[in-house]
Design a protein around this motif. Structure first.
Motif, PDB file in Angstrom:
ATOM      1  N   THR A  80       0.826  -1.221   0.000  1.00 22.40           N
ATOM      2  CA  THR A  80       0.000   0.000   0.000  1.00 22.40           C
ATOM      3  C   THR A  80       0.856   1.265   0.000  1.00 22.40           C
ATOM      4  OG1 THR A  80      -0.190   0.178   2.410  1.00 22.40           O
ATOM      5  CG2 THR A  80      -1.813  -1.207   1.284  1.00 22.40           C
ATOM      6  N   SER A  81       2.182   1.106   0.104  1.00 19.63           N
ATOM      7  CA  SER A  81       3.009   2.311  -0.020  1.00 19.63           C
ATOM      8  C   SER A  81       3.162   2.675  -1.498  1.00 19.63           C
ATOM      9  CB  SER A  81       4.385   2.087   0.621  1.00 19.63           C
ATOM     10  OG  SER A  81       5.106   1.117  -0.110  1.00 19.63           O
ATOM     11  N   ARG A  82       2.812   1.746  -2.369  1.00 18.36           N
ATOM     12  CA  ARG A  82       2.958   1.995  -3.807  1.00 18.36           C
ATOM     13  C   ARG A  82       1.631   2.165  -4.517  1.00 18.36           C
ATOM     14  NH1 ARG A  82       7.931   0.122  -5.927  1.00 18.36           N
ATOM     15  NH2 ARG A  82       9.317  -0.539  -4.264  1.00 18.36           N
ATOM     16  N   LEU A  83       0.566   1.602  -3.916  1.00 20.74           N
ATOM     17  CA  LEU A  83      -0.731   1.588  -4.605  1.00 20.74           C
ATOM     18  C   LEU A  83      -1.785   2.280  -3.755  1.00 20.74           C
ATOM     19  CD1 LEU A  83      -1.425  -2.037  -5.894  1.00 20.74           C
ATOM     20  CD2 LEU A  83      -1.176   0.015  -7.282  1.00 20.74           C
ATOM     21  N   PRO A  84      -2.587   3.170  -4.351  1.00 21.73           N
ATOM     22  CA  PRO A  84      -3.665   3.773  -3.568  1.00 21.73           C
ATOM     23  C   PRO A  84      -4.743   2.747  -3.192  1.00 21.73           C
ATOM     24  CG  PRO A  84      -3.738   4.523  -5.859  1.00 21.73           C
ATOM     25  CD  PRO A  84      -2.504   3.693  -5.714  1.00 21.73           C
ATOM     26  N   VAL A  85      -5.511   3.071  -2.160  1.00 20.06           N
ATOM     27  CA  VAL A  85      -6.544   2.161  -1.646  1.00 20.06           C
ATOM     28  C   VAL A  85      -7.423   1.638  -2.787  1.00 20.06           C
ATOM     29  CG1 VAL A  85      -8.555   1.987  -0.128  1.00 20.06           C
ATOM     30  CG2 VAL A  85      -6.599   3.372   0.581  1.00 20.06           C
ATOM     31  N   ARG A  86      -7.903   2.547  -3.596  1.00 20.53           N
ATOM     32  CA  ARG A  86      -8.835   2.179  -4.665  1.00 20.53           C
ATOM     33  C   ARG A  86      -8.240   1.081  -5.572  1.00 20.53           C
ATOM     34  NH1 ARG A  86     -12.185   5.332  -8.495  1.00 20.53           N
ATOM     35  NH2 ARG A  86     -12.174   7.083  -7.054  1.00 20.53           N
ATOM     36  N   ASP A  87      -6.961   1.204  -5.917  1.00 15.78           N
ATOM     37  CA  ASP A  87      -6.334   0.209  -6.797  1.00 15.78           C
ATOM     38  C   ASP A  87      -6.142  -1.124  -6.077  1.00 15.78           C
ATOM     39  OD1 ASP A  87      -6.260   2.332  -8.429  1.00 15.78           O
ATOM     40  OD2 ASP A  87      -4.100   2.328  -8.804  1.00 15.78           O
ATOM     41  N   CYS A  88      -5.809  -1.042  -4.789  1.00 16.09           N
ATOM     42  CA  CYS A  88      -5.654  -2.296  -4.016  1.00 16.09           C
ATOM     43  C   CYS A  88      -6.961  -3.075  -4.026  1.00 16.09           C
ATOM     44  CB  CYS A  88      -5.265  -1.991  -2.570  1.00 16.09           C
ATOM     45  SG  CYS A  88      -3.627  -1.299  -2.372  1.00 16.09           S
ATOM     46  N   VAL A  89      -8.057  -2.375  -3.722  1.00 15.13           N
ATOM     47  CA  VAL A  89      -9.360  -3.043  -3.651  1.00 15.13           C
ATOM     48  C   VAL A  89      -9.754  -3.551  -5.036  1.00 15.13           C
ATOM     49  CG1 VAL A  89     -11.802  -2.732  -3.113  1.00 15.13           C
ATOM     50  CG2 VAL A  89     -10.061  -1.747  -1.635  1.00 15.13           C
ATOM     51  N   ALA A 100     -10.874  -7.867  -8.726  1.00 16.00           N
ATOM     52  CA  ALA A 100     -10.571  -8.477 -10.026  1.00 16.00           C
ATOM     53  C   ALA A 100     -10.257  -9.961  -9.844  1.00 16.00           C
ATOM     54  CB  ALA A 100      -9.396  -7.756 -10.679  1.00 16.00           C
ATOM     55  N   LEU A 101      -9.536 -10.285  -8.782  1.00 14.50           N
ATOM     56  CA  LEU A 101      -9.197 -11.688  -8.544  1.00 14.50           C
ATOM     57  C   LEU A 101     -10.453 -12.490  -8.180  1.00 14.50           C
ATOM     58  CD1 LEU A 101      -6.930 -13.720  -8.479  1.00 14.50           C
ATOM     59  CD2 LEU A 101      -6.391 -13.026  -6.140  1.00 14.50           C
ATOM     60  N   LEU A 102     -11.320 -11.881  -7.365  1.00 10.06           N
ATOM     61  CA  LEU A 102     -12.567 -12.575  -6.998  1.00 10.06           C
ATOM     62  C   LEU A 102     -13.403 -12.852  -8.253  1.00 10.06           C
ATOM     63  CD1 LEU A 102     -13.558 -10.567  -3.778  1.00 10.06           C
ATOM     64  CD2 LEU A 102     -12.645 -12.891  -3.889  1.00 10.06           C
ATOM     65  N   ARG A 103     -13.393 -11.882  -9.169  1.00 11.36           N
ATOM     66  CA  ARG A 103     -14.162 -12.062 -10.416  1.00 11.36           C
ATOM     67  C   ARG A 103     -13.496 -13.099 -11.300  1.00 11.36           C
ATOM     68  NH1 ARG A 103     -15.590  -6.204 -10.138  1.00 11.36           N
ATOM     69  NH2 ARG A 103     -17.741  -6.334  -9.436  1.00 11.36           N
ATOM     70  N   GLU A 104     -12.162 -13.018 -11.382  1.00 11.55           N
ATOM     71  CA  GLU A 104     -11.425 -13.974 -12.215  1.00 11.55           C
ATOM     72  C   GLU A 104     -11.713 -15.410 -11.756  1.00 11.55           C
ATOM     73  OE1 GLU A 104      -7.266 -12.800 -12.555  1.00 11.55           O
ATOM     74  OE2 GLU A 104      -6.800 -14.959 -12.427  1.00 11.55           O
ATOM     75  N   ARG A 105     -11.824 -15.590 -10.467  1.00  6.80           N
ATOM     76  CA  ARG A 105     -12.080 -16.953  -9.951  1.00  6.80           C
ATOM     77  C   ARG A 105     -13.552 -17.336 -10.035  1.00  6.80           C
ATOM     78  NH1 ARG A 105      -7.741 -18.157  -5.176  1.00  6.80           N
ATOM     79  NH2 ARG A 105      -5.938 -17.530  -6.402  1.00  6.80           N
ATOM     80  N   GLY A 106     -14.377 -16.385 -10.415  1.00  7.78           N
ATOM     81  CA  GLY A 106     -15.801 -16.670 -10.580  1.00  7.78           C
ATOM     82  C   GLY A 106     -16.593 -16.569  -9.284  1.00  7.78           C
ATOM     83  N   TRP A 107     -15.962 -16.108  -8.196  1.00  9.49           N
ATOM     84  CA  TRP A 107     -16.676 -16.060  -6.916  1.00  9.49           C
ATOM     85  C   TRP A 107     -17.599 -14.851  -6.849  1.00  9.49           C
ATOM     86  CZ3 TRP A 107     -11.904 -16.805  -3.199  1.00  9.49           C
ATOM     87  CH2 TRP A 107     -11.226 -17.970  -3.578  1.00  9.49           C
TER      88      TRP A 107
END
Ligand SMILES: Nc1ncnc2c1ncn2[C@@H]1O[C@H](COP(=O)(O)OS(=O)(=O)O)[C@@H](OP(=O)(O)O)[C@H]1O
Ligand SMILES: Nc1ncnc2c1ncn2[C@@H]1O[C@H](COP(=O)(O)OP(=O)(O)O)[C@@H](O)[C@H]1O
Length: 487
Positions: free
Chosen positions: A461-470, A475-482
């Motif tokens: 999180t020192s490199r990525l803003p909150v919005r991008d982290c979430v 994106a991963l939850l969607r990629e896995r179909g969950w």
């Protein structure tokens, strides 16, 4: 039956076996393992493993054993309790044994009280009572692990007609949603021959497919089956094992013996992969595959990915951003997903579920495992758990992953913000106190943090803003179909 009448023991030590051990206890008490008096002694185990026989020559396929802590195995008698603490059975521990790994109780098992609170008790009379209540003549037994599709039902009807048999179904009470399998089995009653008996049994796998199937034959025989329907070739079974006859779907979508349907008129069925894909995607099962009531229960048993429960487990140093990301993820999910979300934040949990625990290694372990326990329950019931403790130890995180993985999906997110940045943020002034020696055992300063090697996602999180982290988590939850993709 070797289980003697009631016993109430008040002064012997108590042990709560795991669910697998408890299911063996129940089968022993129910007379479903008719050749056994109780848990096996070392010589019996060796004999069964080597030759598939007890020392007296009786055929028996699987060593039924109970591991306990070392000191418990030294007692003459041990009371077994269920997970709610209710007495279930008493073991007269006449031949305890030790191998390189663990201590084991061995000896006769008898009920601790007449009123055992067994799962689905009213549906599960003891084996001798079931046997006595069956109609005379051949009985075709079957211990299904999944709902009965139309092809299987046609096979059962065909065999029953051939053998002049009635049907005994023993759906297995195992897996995360055993009761759904029982409902699915009852949902098929209209398609089964009249007089069919259903008795759920807590018959689990003992880790060897062939021996497990042989054990199923022994159990089915104990409940009164004279034949067992099984896909597997089972040698030395106590009752004849019949293979399911080959069936084909005809042009009118009926399942008939393959020999009666010319090859050119056969329609193909669903293979295992197609079935799993359909269930995972939430697509309807075709009517020729399963009747509507069975299909409905099937999808409850195996809900589509976007309706199964899951846990997102954030781990990382204090100040890494776990709580912030957990809250943001919860809010994002609220906008795009119907499942209820339970937030299990480290600070909050420590004021409620884990009040009184400190920051020693033992207490942290207890804290994280309790969080995992709740997350698994939420997941089991189709909800979403978002956890955000530091969880500094790999063993505890692995425990949570395993526990949740048994009942749903699990995602480990390492919030890998460098210590330097967490310390710079020092929102609560805790790092300053830790550095000054005022706050002992502080993670990253004076207590360890074991970096995960099995994270599904790593966020700095020192490199990525909150919005991008979430966004990355989603994106991963969607990629896995969950979680369903945006439509
Ligand atoms: N000794 C020590 N070490 C680490 N953290 C400490 C300690 N004492 C208090 N705190 C505060 O407790 C929060 C961490 O609790 P957790 O339950 O997440 O910790 S653990 O998973 O049991 O290790 C942690 O909150 P977060 O900053 O949200 O992580 C701290 O605010
Ligand atoms: N990309 C980011 N993700 C999460 N938190 C961030 C981020 N950038 C800055 N922060 C800030 O870092 C702090 C993290 O605190 P918190 O979420 O309570 O961490 P933790 O729960 O890991 O202790 C908050 O003040 C938050 O606003």
């Amino acid at each position: 039956m070797h289980v003697s009448a009631n016993a109430t023991e008040s002064d012997c030590p108590v042990w709560v076996p795991d669910p697998a051990g408890l299911s063996d206890v129940e089968l022993l008490l129910d007379g479903a393992f008719p050749c056994l008096h109780g848990f096996l002694a070392a010589d019996e185990v060796e004999s069964v493993r080597n030759s598939g026989e007890l020392p007296d020559g009786t055929r028996w396929p699987v060593p039924i054993v109970l591991e306990v802590p070392d000191d418990l195995a030294r007692h003459e008698r041990v009371e077994l309790r269920d997970e709610e603490g209710a007495p279930v059975a008493v073991v007269d521990n006449v031949s305890p044994w030790w191998d390189g790994r663990a201590a084991h109780l061995a000896g006769p098992v008898r009920p601790a009280s007449a009123e055992r609170g067994r799962t689905l008790r009213t549906l599960r009379p003891p084996a001798p009572a079931v046997r006595a209540g069956l109609p005379p003549g051949p009985v075709l037994g079957l211990a299904p692990q999944r709902p009965l599709d139309r092809r299987r039902l046609a096979q059962i009807r065909h065999l029953c007609a051939e053998l002049g048999a009635t049907v005994l179904l023993l759906p297995r009470l195992t897996g995360p949603r055993p009761q759904a399998l029982v409902r699915a089995t009852f949902a098929a009653m209209a398609e089964l021959p009249g007089g069919t008996t259903v008795v759920p049994v807590p018959l689990r796998s003992h880790g060897d497919g062939k021996r497990d199937e042989l054990l199923a034959a022994h159990v089915a025989a104990a409940y009164g089956a004279t034949h067992l329907l099984s896909e597997q070739v089972v040698e030395h079974a106590p009752i004849p094992v019949v293979e399911p006859p080959e069936m084909a779907r005809d042009q009118a979508d009926r399942w008939r013996p393959a020999a009666d349907v010319p090859a050119a008129q056969r329609r193909r069925g669903l293979d295992e992969d197609e079935l799993s894909e359909r269930l995972a995607a939430g697509k309807e099962l075709p009517g020729w595959f399963a009747s509507e009531p069975v299909a409905r229960e099937w999808s409850r048993l195996s809900p589509p990915l976007h309706r199964r429960g899951f846990t997102v487990f954030f781990t990382g140093l204090s100040g890494a951003g776990k709580s912030t990301l957990a809250r943001e993820l919860r809010d994002e999910l609220a906008q795009c997903d119907a499942r209820e979300v339970t937030l299990l934040d480290g600070d909050v949990v420590r004021r409620s579920l884990c009040a009184g625990l400190g920051f020693s290694a033992e207490d942290r372990s207890r804290n994280v495992r309790r969080i995992g326990w709740v997350a698994a329950e939420v997941t089991r019931h189709g909800g979403v758990a978002i956890c955000a403790p530091i969880a500094p130890y790999g063993a505890d995180r692995a425990d949570v992953r395993a526990r949740v993985g048994e009942v749903g999906e699990f995602l480990l997110v390492h919030v890998a913000t460098p210590l330097r940045e967490c310390e710079r943020r020092d929102r609560k002034g805790l790092y300053a106190r830790a550095r000054s020696g005022d706050l002992p055992q502080f993670t990253g300063v004076s207590a360890p943090y074991e970096s995960p090697e099995d994270a599904d996602l790593v966020l700095d999180t020192s490199r990525l803003p909150v919005r991008d982290c979430v966004a990355q988590v989603l994106a991963l939850l969607r990629e896995r179909g969950w979680v369903r993709p945006w439509t």
